[in-house]
Design an enzyme around this catalytic site. Structure first.
Site, PDB file in Angstrom:
ATOM      1  N   ASP A  88       4.241  13.333 -10.187  1.00 44.41           N
ATOM      2  CA  ASP A  88       4.129  12.271 -11.192  1.00 44.41           C
ATOM      3  C   ASP A  88       5.539  11.859 -11.590  1.00 44.41           C
ATOM      4  O   ASP A  88       6.527  12.479 -11.164  1.00 44.41           O
ATOM      5  CB  ASP A  88       3.295  12.725 -12.411  1.00 44.41           C
ATOM      6  CG  ASP A  88       2.628  11.525 -13.096  1.00 44.41           C
ATOM      7  OD1 ASP A  88       3.348  10.653 -13.623  1.00 44.41           O
ATOM      8  OD2 ASP A  88       1.378  11.450 -13.089  1.00 44.41           O
ATOM      9  N   GLU A 127      -2.922   1.079 -11.332  1.00 44.19           N
ATOM     10  CA  GLU A 127      -3.514   0.027 -10.498  1.00 44.19           C
ATOM     11  C   GLU A 127      -2.637  -1.226 -10.552  1.00 44.19           C
ATOM     12  O   GLU A 127      -3.020  -2.247 -11.121  1.00 44.19           O
ATOM     13  CB  GLU A 127      -4.945  -0.251 -10.994  1.00 44.19           C
ATOM     14  CG  GLU A 127      -5.768  -1.171 -10.115  1.00 44.19           C
ATOM     15  CD  GLU A 127      -6.294  -0.530  -8.840  1.00 44.19           C
ATOM     16  OE1 GLU A 127      -5.744   0.492  -8.404  1.00 44.19           O
ATOM     17  OE2 GLU A 127      -7.259  -1.064  -8.277  1.00 44.19           O
ATOM     18  N   SER A 175      -9.041   1.068  -6.681  1.00 39.04           N
ATOM     19  CA  SER A 175     -10.455   0.702  -6.759  1.00 39.04           C
ATOM     20  C   SER A 175     -10.661  -0.787  -6.556  1.00 39.04           C
ATOM     21  O   SER A 175     -11.783  -1.217  -6.308  1.00 39.04           O
ATOM     22  CB  SER A 175     -11.060   1.158  -8.087  1.00 39.04           C
ATOM     23  OG  SER A 175     -10.125   1.190  -9.108  1.00 39.04           O
ATOM     24  N   HIS A 224     -11.229   6.112  -1.372  1.00 36.81           N
ATOM     25  CA  HIS A 224     -11.629   5.774  -2.737  1.00 36.81           C
ATOM     26  C   HIS A 224     -12.571   6.833  -3.299  1.00 36.81           C
ATOM     27  O   HIS A 224     -13.704   6.962  -2.834  1.00 36.81           O
ATOM     28  CB  HIS A 224     -12.303   4.385  -2.712  1.00 36.81           C
ATOM     29  CG  HIS A 224     -12.760   3.903  -4.045  1.00 36.81           C
ATOM     30  ND1 HIS A 224     -13.851   3.093  -4.204  1.00 36.81           N
ATOM     31  CD2 HIS A 224     -12.279   4.126  -5.289  1.00 36.81           C
ATOM     32  CE1 HIS A 224     -14.012   2.834  -5.486  1.00 36.81           C
ATOM     33  NE2 HIS A 224     -13.081   3.446  -6.161  1.00 36.81           N
ATOM     34  N   GLU A 235     -15.427   6.801  -0.453  1.00 38.39           N
ATOM     35  CA  GLU A 235     -15.486   5.559   0.311  1.00 38.39           C
ATOM     36  C   GLU A 235     -14.156   5.409   1.050  1.00 38.39           C
ATOM     37  O   GLU A 235     -13.102   5.332   0.413  1.00 38.39           O
ATOM     38  CB  GLU A 235     -15.700   4.415  -0.696  1.00 38.39           C
ATOM     39  CG  GLU A 235     -16.030   3.090  -0.128  1.00 38.39           C
ATOM     40  CD  GLU A 235     -16.380   2.077  -1.240  1.00 38.39           C
ATOM     41  OE1 GLU A 235     -15.977   2.263  -2.405  1.00 38.39           O
ATOM     42  OE2 GLU A 235     -17.062   1.091  -0.924  1.00 38.39           O
ATOM     43  N   ASN A 291     -18.236  -0.744  -5.601  1.00 41.66           N
ATOM     44  CA  ASN A 291     -17.979  -1.566  -6.786  1.00 41.66           C
ATOM     45  C   ASN A 291     -18.530  -2.981  -6.621  1.00 41.66           C
ATOM     46  O   ASN A 291     -18.918  -3.626  -7.589  1.00 41.66           O
ATOM     47  CB  ASN A 291     -16.479  -1.609  -7.097  1.00 41.66           C
ATOM     48  CG  ASN A 291     -16.014  -0.307  -7.726  1.00 41.66           C
ATOM     49  OD1 ASN A 291     -16.825   0.439  -8.274  1.00 41.66           O
ATOM     50  ND2 ASN A 291     -14.725  -0.019  -7.635  1.00 41.66           N
TER      51      ASN A 291
HETATM   52  P1  NAD Z   1      -4.205   7.253 -14.835  1.00 45.18           P
HETATM   53  O1  NAD Z   1      -3.520   6.250 -15.684  1.00 45.18           O
HETATM   54  O2  NAD Z   1      -5.031   8.304 -15.468  1.00 45.18           O
HETATM   55  O3  NAD Z   1      -3.148   7.979 -13.897  1.00 45.18           O
HETATM   56  C1  NAD Z   1      -2.109   7.343 -13.248  1.00 45.18           C
HETATM   57  C2  NAD Z   1      -0.957   8.344 -13.151  1.00 45.18           C
HETATM   58  O4  NAD Z   1       0.030   7.808 -12.274  1.00 45.18           O
HETATM   59  C3  NAD Z   1      -0.284   8.623 -14.476  1.00 45.18           C
HETATM   60  O5  NAD Z   1      -0.225  10.028 -14.688  1.00 45.18           O
HETATM   61  C4  NAD Z   1       1.113   8.032 -14.290  1.00 45.18           C
HETATM   62  O6  NAD Z   1       2.107   8.769 -14.998  1.00 45.18           O
HETATM   63  C5  NAD Z   1       1.291   8.163 -12.805  1.00 45.18           C
HETATM   64  N1  NAD Z   1       2.282   7.252 -12.262  1.00 45.18           N
HETATM   65  C6  NAD Z   1       2.505   5.961 -12.585  1.00 45.18           C
HETATM   66  N2  NAD Z   1       3.545   5.477 -11.885  1.00 45.18           N
HETATM   67  C7  NAD Z   1       4.008   6.469 -11.118  1.00 45.18           C
HETATM   68  C8  NAD Z   1       5.069   6.604 -10.184  1.00 45.18           C
HETATM   69  N3  NAD Z   1       5.856   5.570  -9.892  1.00 45.18           N
HETATM   70  N4  NAD Z   1       5.248   7.790  -9.569  1.00 45.18           N
HETATM   71  C9  NAD Z   1       4.432   8.824  -9.849  1.00 45.18           C
HETATM   72  N5  NAD Z   1       3.451   8.767 -10.745  1.00 45.18           N
HETATM   73  C10 NAD Z   1       3.216   7.608 -11.359  1.00 45.18           C
HETATM   74  O7  NAD Z   1      -5.089   6.390 -13.809  1.00 45.18           O
HETATM   75  P2  NAD Z   1      -6.367   6.836 -12.982  1.00 45.18           P
HETATM   76  O8  NAD Z   1      -7.589   6.479 -13.721  1.00 45.18           O
HETATM   77  O9  NAD Z   1      -6.190   8.233 -12.499  1.00 45.18           O
HETATM   78  O10 NAD Z   1      -6.307   5.833 -11.757  1.00 45.18           O
HETATM   79  C11 NAD Z   1      -5.370   5.994 -10.712  1.00 45.18           C
HETATM   80  C12 NAD Z   1      -5.760   5.113  -9.537  1.00 45.18           C
HETATM   81  O11 NAD Z   1      -7.070   5.439  -9.119  1.00 45.18           O
HETATM   82  C13 NAD Z   1      -5.793   3.629  -9.836  1.00 45.18           C
HETATM   83  O12 NAD Z   1      -5.389   2.932  -8.682  1.00 45.18           O
HETATM   84  C14 NAD Z   1      -7.251   3.357 -10.119  1.00 45.18           C
HETATM   85  O13 NAD Z   1      -7.620   2.025  -9.881  1.00 45.18           O
HETATM   86  C15 NAD Z   1      -7.892   4.268  -9.122  1.00 45.18           C
HETATM   87  N6  NAD Z   1      -9.274   4.676  -9.421  1.00 45.18           N
HETATM   88  C16 NAD Z   1      -9.659   4.964 -10.708  1.00 45.18           C
HETATM   89  C17 NAD Z   1     -10.947   5.337 -10.979  1.00 45.18           C
HETATM   90  C18 NAD Z   1     -11.367   5.662 -12.379  1.00 45.18           C
HETATM   91  O14 NAD Z   1     -12.580   5.786 -12.628  1.00 45.18           O
HETATM   92  N7  NAD Z   1     -10.457   5.866 -13.297  1.00 45.18           N
HETATM   93  C19 NAD Z   1     -11.872   5.439  -9.932  1.00 45.18           C
HETATM   94  C20 NAD Z   1     -11.462   5.176  -8.633  1.00 45.18           C
HETATM   95  C21 NAD Z   1     -10.158   4.788  -8.393  1.00 45.18           C
END
Ligand code: NAD
Length: 732
Positions: free
Chosen positions: A357, A416, A443, A464, A476, A514
């Protein structure tokens, strides 16, 4: 080739050993039933034989019934499949009953030969029903063994006497978790529950079975229900205690299943009616209800999607033909909700994980997520302290991208945002080896666009996951335009390692899951705007088999996420954007701070602990109820057609290439009415003609989103089903 082997020894013990040729797990085939019948006759007729051990040459006892055997019973009855099935099932009852009575005098109940089941490992379905007909069940203390009757999970119920015997053995209440939930447990737990009789060290299994046969007395062979004065534990339906159980069970099952699963209802009927009559009549009743369920299209659709097709996908039905791509070291970028979940399931599967992270603290927090899940597992007795240490030892939290060297797969789950994703792609690829694959967990963003940030787009892919990662079983996999076969194989091998179910789809807006979920949510919201009672919307969804109503679903996933997706979609689609009416509601909710469950305020109201207390009564102030409310069926049709037609469009557009993936993905990904076998299963149950007619009527009343896709019209014209039309893809 024989499926059972027969041997006798000097002590007069006949051993019948099940060993289905060419299969790693025994299943009871059409031929196997006749063979077993013959061997039981032989043992009972041979004066030199004192007793019988029924066991398996494989590491497990048996996995269940060969589903082809049921198909053969149906087919061989020609015009009267119900008769064929019923007679076939009664023949099987005959064999099991013969084992149970074992040649004893029907009046004195003396003179039978002891028959013991010796189970080396897993015994599921008929693999337990057969032992339940024996006089004793002895299982090896095998840590991998699971014993139980999982039939209900694929839309049928134990129909070879398992239902009747277990209820008579444990009572309706005691048998309920095994019959109604399909609970499978380790041998020791099944002994504690009273389902099996003994658990012994694996090396002692056969010796113990022999000892038991040699020392068994006449009385040991008489089942309680065959003895005089038998009373069902917990009481029958007209006994005061039994009455409570049966009334309660009925309410509980209806509450959980909303009455849409024919097997649960039929099972309860078989138990209720069977409890009031003698044992052999109860078996006939069980056979009738079992036939009834097998003839319901829902059971066939559930077996196909939840068992056959799911397994085929897990075994790599759509895996490109390239060498093994097992993941040894995984990199995860972004230790937020998704990244932490992915790291956890990978570490659990024995994979080394580098969890990156932007700040060390955030990476550590991601690892702590795994720790809290393991702690929960320990509380439930599922995880040992050693296992916890082992799993946590595999997760290395860091900010240092150089640590990705040696990773053969990297999955990013950062914000995202295409810019952030492009930046981490470049940084990771600089550290990864040339053979490694880079995956994104986006997503909504097109994979082909994200791949532009990659130096090797043929090794760039979408993987996904669904939230929460540790619970959701679907993954997916999305191919970008340039994604190559090795990246697909890598993703599939990874999903196999973490024991989830994959579907492989092509790149298009919202991919597959989705793409279908959003119209479901939107249809619910649209109805709120029209003045349809919110309770009607939510209950209609549940009563047609959706696990959660659309308004609850948007509360769970959060209303601001809905707003974000709506804005992005509107920007991308411009004039063609069809969901303005939905946005008005969504934006108003967001403006009022009602962001969903996380805000403890959304379409539902919540208490301080975040528990739903009911639909928010302020909804009616914003969107007054219409004087005329639609009937239940119309609301249900709108909610199901809007998803199923979108699934058909995904197939038409080539996003989906295999209807198995469309069905399995829909059930595991968002809970599409599992009783129907998935959207294509549902449309096939309706028939294309009827589906087109209803879709046209819905389109006339509610808009073009219900217009039947060309493929469905074509099928209606030709009298085809998805199963017949897409059979080649299934066989591939
Ligand atoms: P989140 O905000 O909980 O986590 C994102 C993490 O990425 C954070 O801890 C942030 O500090 C870290 N981050 C940001 N920039 C960074 C960088 N340059 N280097 C390293 N770390 C970095 O988000 P999330 O809900 O876990 O979603 C993450 C991805 O998964 C997104 O693309 C989202 O669309 C996708 N996704 C989310 C879901 C959902 O239900 N939340 C489902 C499927 C896919």
């Amino acid at each position: 080739m024989p499926e059972f082997h027969y041997a006798t020894d000097a002590d007069g013990i006949a051993t019948i050993t099940w060993d289905l040729p060419g299969r790693s797990m025994n299943v009871l085939t059409f031929e196997g039933i006749a063979e077993l019948d013959g061997l039981i006759d032989r043992a009972l007729a041979d004066d030199a034989v004192k007793g019988v051990i029924l066991t398996s040459a494989k590491k497990d006892f048996a996995g269940g019934m060969d589903l082809n055997a049921l198909a053969r019973m149906k087919a061989e009855a020609g015009d009267d499949p119900a008769r064929g099935l019923f007679d076939g099932i009664m023949r099987l009852h005959g064999v099991l009953r013969k084992i149970e009575r074992a040649g004893m005098d029907p009046k004195t109940l003396k003179g039978g030969k002891p028959i013991v089941a010796a189970l080396p490992g897993t015994a599921a379905g008929i693999g337990l029903e057969l032992p339940l007909a024996c006089h004793r069940i002895i299982a090896a203390d095998n840590p991998k063994a699971k014993i139980g009757l999982p039939e209900i999970l694929v839309g049928i119920f134990p129909g070879a006497g398992g239902t009747t015997r277990l209820v008579r053995k444990l009572g309706a209440m005691g048998a309920a978790p095994f019959l109604l939930e399909g609970r499978m447990q380790a041998p020791a737990k099944m002994k504690a529950a009273g389902v099996i009789d003994e658990v012994v060290a694996p090396e002692d299994l056969m010796a113990r079975a022999r000892d038991w046969v040699l020392s068994a007395k006449d009385a040991d062979l008489v089942k309680p229900w065959d003895a005089k004065g038998y009373k069902m534990p917990g009481g029958t339906p007209y006994h005061p205690a039994g009455f409570m159980t049966f009334v309660g069970a009925s309410a509980m099952v209806m509450g959980r299943t909303m009455g849409v699963y024919p097997a649960a209802k039929a099972l309860l009927s078989a138990v209720y009616e069977g409890a009031q009559v003698p044992f052999d009549t109860a078996l006939r009743i069980e056979a009738r209800w079992f036939t009834h369920v097998l003839l319901n299209p829902s059971s066939g659709a559930m077996i196909r999607s939840l068992f056959l097709d799911k397994e085929a996908l897990e075994k790599g039905a759509n895996r490109p033909d390239v060498a093994d791509m097992t993941v040894r070291k995984l990199g995860v970028l972004g230790a937020g909700m998704m990244g932490a979940g992915i790291a956890h399931v990978a570490a659990l599967a024995g994979i080394e994980v580098v969890l990156i992270d932007a700040a060390q603290e955030a990476a550590e927090k991601g690892k702590a997520h795994s720790e809290s899940l393991l702690d929960k597992g320990m509380k439930r007795g599922k995880v040992t302290a050693e296992k916890k240490a082992e799993v946590l030892g595999r997760i290395a939290p860091t900010t240092d991208y150089a640590r990705l060297s040696g990773c053969d797969l990297v999955v990013e789950a950062v914000f995202e945002d295409p810019k952030v994703k492009a930046e981490v792609t470049a940084r990771a690829e600089a550290a990864m080896g040339p053979e490694a694959v880079f995956a994104t967990n986006t997503s909504t963003l097109p994979i082909t666009d994200l791949a532009r940030a990659s130096q090797r787009p043929e090794r760039f892919i979408g993987i996904h996951f669904f939230s929460p990662v540790d619970k959701m079983m679907l993954v997916e996999i999305i191919k970008g335009e340039e994604t190559g076969p090795e990246a697909v194989a890598k993703a599939l091998d990874f999903v196999r390692q973490i024991r989830k179910t994959p579907i492989v789809v092509n790149d298009a807006r919202f991919f597959y899951a989705n793409r279908c979920i959003i119209p479901y949510i939107n249809e619910g919201i649209r109805m709120v705007a029209e003045g349809v009672a919110p309770a009607l919307i939510e209950n209609a969804a549940r009563m047609v088999g959706m696990p959660v109503g659309p308004l609850q679903l948007v509360d769970e996933t959060s209303i601001d996420l809905g707003v974000k997706i709506a804005r992005a979609t509107r920007a991308a689609m411009g004039e063609a954007y069809p969901d303005g009416a939905v946005d008005e509601v969504l934006f108003a909710m967001a403006d009022n701070g009602r962001l969903g469950r996380k805000a403890k305020a959304g379409f539902y109201a919540y208490d301080d602990a975040g528990k739903r207390t009911g639909l928010w009564d302020g909804l009616a102030d914003h969107w007054p109820l219409a004087a005329d409310q639609p009937d239940l069926t119309e609301v249900q049709e709108r909610l199901l057609y809007v998803q199923a037609l979108e699934a058909v469009r995904a197939l038409e557009a080539g996003v989906l290439t295999d209807i198995r993936e469309g069905n399995v993905g829909a059930i595991l990904g968002w809970g599409f009415a599992p009783w129907s076998g998935g959207p294509f299963g549902w449309l096939d149950i309706l028939g294309a003609r009827r589906a087109v007619d209803r879709a046209e009527a819905l389109a006339a009343a509610h808009g073009d989103r219900f217009a039947p896709p060309a493929i469905l019209r074509d099928m209606a014209g030709k009298g085809e089903s998805f199963e017949t039309r897409f059979a080649p893809a299934r066989a591939a």
